[in-house]
Scaffold this active site. Sequence first.
Site, PDB file in Angstrom:
ATOM      1  N   SER A  89      58.542  74.111  69.441  1.00 17.58           N
ATOM      2  CA  SER A  89      57.350  73.626  68.743  1.00 17.58           C
ATOM      3  C   SER A  89      57.219  72.106  68.935  1.00 17.58           C
ATOM      4  O   SER A  89      57.157  71.627  70.057  1.00 17.58           O
ATOM      5  CB  SER A  89      57.411  74.030  67.269  1.00 17.58           C
ATOM      6  N   HIS A 119      55.339  82.559  65.431  1.00 19.70           N
ATOM      7  CA  HIS A 119      55.988  81.294  65.751  1.00 19.70           C
ATOM      8  C   HIS A 119      57.376  81.252  65.102  1.00 19.70           C
ATOM      9  O   HIS A 119      57.538  81.647  63.951  1.00 19.70           O
ATOM     10  CB  HIS A 119      55.116  80.174  65.183  1.00 19.70           C
ATOM     11  N   GLU A 145      51.790  83.481  67.831  1.00 21.60           N
ATOM     12  CA  GLU A 145      52.259  82.215  67.268  1.00 21.60           C
ATOM     13  C   GLU A 145      51.580  81.892  65.934  1.00 21.60           C
ATOM     14  O   GLU A 145      52.224  81.556  64.941  1.00 21.60           O
ATOM     15  CB  GLU A 145      51.988  81.072  68.257  1.00 21.60           C
TER      16      GLU A 145
END
Length: 522
Positions: free
Chosen positions: A201, A421, A323
């Site tokens: 990320s 995610h 995500e």
Amino acid sequence: MTEAPGANVSPVVQLAAGRLRGTVEGGVAAFKAVPYAAPPIGPLRWHPAQPHAGWDGIRDATRYGPSAPQMFFEGGDPVLGGHGFPPFDEDCLTLNVWTPAVDDAARPVLVWIHGGGFLSGSGNLPHYSGETFARNGDLVVVALNYRLGPLGYLSFDETDTGQPEPGNLWFSDQLAALRWVHDNIARLGGNPENVTVAGQSGGALSTAALAAHPEASGLFHRVILQSPPLGLHLPSPAEYQERTAAYLEIAGVKSVDELRALPWPRLIEATAGLFGRTAQWGHWPTPFLPVRDGLTLTRHPAETLLHGAAQDLDVLIGWTREEANFGLALDAQYAKATKDRVIGRIAETFAHDAAHVYAAYERKRPGARPVDVLMDVLTDELFRSPGLELAESRAALGRPVHIYQFDLPTPAHEGRLRAAHCLDLPFVFDNFDQWTHAPFLEGIDPTVRDGLAQAMHQAWIAFIRTGDPHHPGLPQWDPYDLETRITMRFDSVITAIGDLAADARRRPATGMQDSTRLLHGH
């Protein structure tokens, strides 16, 4: 002289800054809370990382130090269960090292940069422990802490002397940590000429940003980008000043000098207010962002691996299939979203074709609610599409990358999160015993979980060691090139998929960008 963990339960190492005494965890030596830069406190607050003065005697490195100051909520969150825990302190520029032995074996090195939306996370979190990689891969692993939120991402017009102020203090921290690795890792059993930087990320965006900086050249040789949000708009310093001004107003001060006088807990309290000022419906919340300041960040991270020496880095990049479900799937307000409102959000990107884009996404996921379409659009916009564009561009340059997509859905929260995610993280580290606090893992079949984790963990080890993630436990994992376009799909059954983005590449562009470029992989 070799000091193997089995022979010495309190390994000691001599570094340039002084001596360290570590501990042993799971059969590997660990050195924790090792300073890599001077504490960024007092006059060093909001200044680039400075060298550490060192210490006398033997420094205790058996326990984690404080994490970077950040927001904290008792009880955690319903997805991860928390992503940063006390103690917190501005004196946080430390790193943690795990090594099979303190010797001169010159092992490959993994440097881990945590994510967290630029305002949470820590290299001290047990689920980012390098123990499994060190033990299973014969690697030396470094997990670092860096300044977050207002302390790492505020950007000011000029310094106290009136000179241009470099932004991105987080960047100076990470660069200082990489220099520390280059200068010290050989004494901890690592090879400074075989370093992989990996991040997830925001940490993956950082990794890509570092690749472009001339001072980072030669400090690492491979990169792993897990869920990099390469689709984020990164502001210029001028654009960012509106955000900085809003933050000063929320903090109740009128100048940077007054802000410097506030204790760090007051700075963190003001972060909540900036969330409200900067939030936009249908967008990933990012109250703080990296800044394209022309000094530390000269290119957008989506472009850095296409130019100069960064072209020669080995690259592994991937994302999870859903995500955006991480932030939206459990939000009751988004569950009420109407089709018209989602089309309005899509029109912000595709001004002339929003209804068509909505319909195309709806067809890709039968029975999709408006929020499902929104989450798929946001996933593609921030993660998958720019990731694939990077792969296409690298392939065209003759610098192919390896690509993966993590598809295993979690049954947690009635399956609403799907393959959200962060869900790939415990599989990559293969350390589920360190994730018992994380609700998003509840209900995953242990047999499927453990088999997939072993396959992914070994692939990461292979890449760190050789630049090629393929190993005998996987289907053939070839680089992504312009002929086969191979993507490794990690699910209960692992498959190598050719041309995952075929629909995207065949259709013409409309509006601001190719509206069909986003349509793939579901």
